[in-house]
Design an enzyme around this catalytic site. Structure first.
Site, PDB file in Angstrom:
ATOM      1  N   ASP A  88      48.594  33.653  29.361  1.00  0.00           N
ATOM      2  CA  ASP A  88      47.565  34.575  29.895  1.00  0.00           C
ATOM      3  C   ASP A  88      47.166  34.217  31.460  1.00  0.00           C
ATOM      4  OD1 ASP A  88      45.326  36.354  29.904  1.00  0.00           O
ATOM      5  OD2 ASP A  88      45.250  35.968  27.569  1.00  0.00           O
ATOM      6  N   ASP A 141      45.310  39.327  33.167  1.00  0.00           N
ATOM      7  CA  ASP A 141      44.192  39.503  32.819  1.00  0.00           C
ATOM      8  C   ASP A 141      43.370  40.283  33.672  1.00  0.00           C
ATOM      9  OD1 ASP A 141      41.622  38.853  30.698  1.00  0.00           O
ATOM     10  OD2 ASP A 141      40.803  38.234  32.681  1.00  0.00           O
ATOM     11  N   GLU A 176      46.914  43.646  32.205  1.00  0.00           N
ATOM     12  CA  GLU A 176      45.940  44.409  31.295  1.00  0.00           C
ATOM     13  C   GLU A 176      45.392  45.419  32.619  1.00  0.00           C
ATOM     14  OE1 GLU A 176      41.781  43.273  29.324  1.00  0.00           O
ATOM     15  OE2 GLU A 176      41.960  42.252  30.938  1.00  0.00           O
ATOM     16  N   HIS A 205      42.089  40.545  20.782  1.00  0.00           N
ATOM     17  CA  HIS A 205      40.639  39.861  20.758  1.00  0.00           C
ATOM     18  C   HIS A 205      39.542  40.440  21.310  1.00  0.00           C
ATOM     19  CE1 HIS A 205      42.371  39.092  24.606  1.00  0.00           C
ATOM     20  NE2 HIS A 205      41.209  38.472  24.906  1.00  0.00           N
ATOM     21  N   ASP A 206      39.779  41.630  21.885  1.00  0.00           N
ATOM     22  CA  ASP A 206      38.676  42.237  22.582  1.00  0.00           C
ATOM     23  C   ASP A 206      38.144  43.310  21.753  1.00  0.00           C
ATOM     24  OD1 ASP A 206      38.456  40.668  24.746  1.00  0.00           O
ATOM     25  OD2 ASP A 206      39.731  41.794  25.930  1.00  0.00           O
TER      26      ASP A 206
END
Ligand code: NOJ
Length: 559
Positions: free
Chosen positions: A104, A205, A262, A331-332
């Site tokens: 990430d 990210d 992202e 995970h969000d």
């Protein structure tokens, strides 16, 4: 109907990615927190599932204000996850199994404990002052009215130099100033350091937030705007693509690596600018149109019309031009079967129906840990049960609006990111086999029924259904590269499409409701002997023209 230009073949298009949230995956040393050695111990499980790439969420040094998305040293491992030797072991063990590893890349912001920020905040004339975004206040208040994505103001006052710094996420995640070329140079060096170490790429990210609208002027009236427009001055604003280009040219384009951006705020019409292959920017982006990031409306369970519109736009928009990242969980966002399925009455059927629907489109499928065993949302009793900084900030903001804790808890039970972060359920023993210590976040109470051990040997399990989906993509190039066309496009309960690749053609259908449904397949003809996969026994053998589906039934045919 299908595109004239066939996609170029490359490994990351043929891969299935598995996302690991290291804190919650497997704890090897009994401290209640997942770690790298724990992940190493489960690589054979992942190999058995059939995945090709692991994306590991941040495991870098961090004070863990946002569980690792606040990095204080990009080139070291947070002690709770292990050390650099453990990381090297992980990479070696992944590669030994033919699994690639991507990291990430969190470079919209750092932790406030990163040495760059410590220097930056030390004085107004420090050489790193301009590495972050510092401004004077306006009439003793914040420099502008921008809101943090985690609630509250996007500015924090710093007594030492009597100025404010910008943080689009938590107050402990100051935004880097991407206008500054020294910042970029330092970030690029760090990226190349990891790629030279042998990793296989990055998930990037929050990159659409790196560019801020010049002038940093007030939002018109953030209180009255919906979620997305209220971030309009720092999300996907003109100029951000120059940053992406610069980043790719100085790093990724010199390696055989996979890049997944992202891309909050990017829509299908703009996607080719981000992932169009001719541009050589990113391989694919994670977009949020279909899951509604931080969706605050728990009553809106599912809307098929919108879902089809969004997926169709992305599928058509990129066919022959660029590539899609296919996902329904991360995970969000809360667990998708709890949101779109019916976990009470049709847990297995709805989990596998949703899987079929998204997995067979054109793109690279991503599986978020636990999704492959149908993990569901959890139950949080009150503020003390939540860990996520955005949930904590949400209590503060909503209490100010007069809401009770019980009301806020009820809402967060549906919407909180912690739903996806409860520890992985490995078996029915204490702590669900996650580890011997008390887990950092409560295990979901349903672990005795929903766990890996209960599913691996069961041919009818969700886990083995995912294995078959993966196998099917591996065995049929057309399911990787073929073009996508909706079938019975206006059907409000059934998601159906074809994939066409030269002479190969496939039909994928998923009833996404707890009601029986009929799908109009038009001129297509389905032969029972061409059924490749189904999530329940197909009793109706006479489907040639007349496709009747049971609740949450899903099938894949060769046609
Ligand atoms: C997106 C990440 O997925 C999320 O978990 C994180 O909180 C924010 N970016 C800030 O880094």
């Amino acid at each position: 109907m299908s595109s004239a230009v066939q996609p170029k073949k490359i490994w990351w298009k043929e891969s299935v990615v598995y996302q690991v949230y290291p804190r919650s995956f497997k704890d090897s040393n009994g401290d209640g927190i997942g770690d790298l050695k724990g992940l190493v111990s489960k690589l054979d499980y992942l190999k058995h599932l059939g995945i090709d790439v692991i994306w590991i969420c941040p495991m870098f040094k961090s004070p863990m204000d946002d569980n690792g998305y606040d990095i204080s040293d990009y080139q070291d491992i947070n002690p709770e996850f292990g050390n650099m030797a453990d990381f090297d072991l992980l990479l070696k063990e992944c590669h030994a199994r033919g699994i690639r590893l991507i990291l990430d890349l969190v470079v919209n912001h750092t932790s406030d404990e990163h040495p760059w920020f410590i220097e930056s905040r030390s004085s107004k004339d420090n050489p790193k002052r301009d590495w972050y975004i510092w401004r004077d206040g306006k009439d003793g208040k914040e420099p502008n009215n921008w809101e943090s994505i985690f609630s509250g103001s996007a500015w924090k006052y710093d007594e030492k130099t009597a100025q404010w710094f910008m943080h689009l996420f938590s107050a402990r995640q100051p935004d880097l100033n991407w206008e500054n070329h020294d910042v970029r140079k330092a970030v690029y060096e760090m990226i190349r350091w990891w790629l030279d170490r042998g990793i296989d790429g990055f998930r990037i990210d929050a990159f659409t937030h790196t560019r801020k609208e010049p002038g940093l002027v007030d939002m018109p009236n953030p209180q009255n705007l919906e979620y997305v427009p209220s971030y309009a001055k720092h999300m996907n604003v003109p100029g951000v693509l120059d940053y992406v280009q610069d980043l790719a040219q100085n790093t990724f384009n010199h390696y055989d690596c996979m890049t997944v951006g992202e891309a909050n705020g990017v829509n299908a019409a703009e996607a080719s600018e981000w992932v169009g292959e001719a541009k050589r920017r990113l391989n694919m982006v994670i977009q949020f149109e279909h899951v509604g990031l931080w969706d605050t409306n728990p009553d809106q369970r599912f809307n098929m019309k919108d879902l089809k519109r969004v997926f169709n736009n992305w599928q058509k928009g990129l066919d022959g031009i660029g590539w899609n990242a296919l996902f329904v969980e991360n995970h969000d966002v809360p667990r998708i079967n709890s949101k779109w399925g019916d976990v009470k009455n049709y847990w297995r059927e709805s989990s596998t129906s949703i899987a079929t629907m998204y997995f067979m489109m054109q793109g690279t499928p991503f599986i978020y840990q636990g999704q492959e065993i149908g993990m569901t949302n959890s139950q949080f009793a009150g503020p003390e049960d939540f860990n996520d900084v955005s949930a904590k900030n949400y209590y503060v903001a909503k209490r100010k609006e007069g809401k009770t804790d019980a009301e806020i808890t009820a809402e967060l039970n549906h919407t909180s990111r912690d739903n996806a972060r409860t520890p992985m359920q490995w078996d029915s023993s204490a702590n669900a086999g996650f580890g011997t210590g008390t887990p950092w976040l409560k295990i979901n109470a349903n672990y005795k029924n929903i766990n890996v051990a209960a599913q691996v040997e069961d041919p009818e399990s969700i886990f083995n259904y995912y294995r078959r989906l993966i196998r099917l993509r591996k065995d049929n190039e057309g399911l990787v590269y073929g073009s996508f066309d909706l079938v019975d496009a206006d059907h409000k309960d059934v998601f159906a499409y074809t994939r066409t690749y030269g002479a190969q053609k496939f039909f994928v259908v998923a009833n996404m409701t707890p009601k029986a449904a009929h799908c109009d397949i038009g001129a297509l003809s389905l032969k029972p002997e061409n059924l490749l996969l189904a999530n329940m026994t197909v009793s109706d053998k006479s489907v040639e023209k007349n496709l009747n589906l049971k609740p949450f039934e899903a099938r894949i045919y060769k046609i």
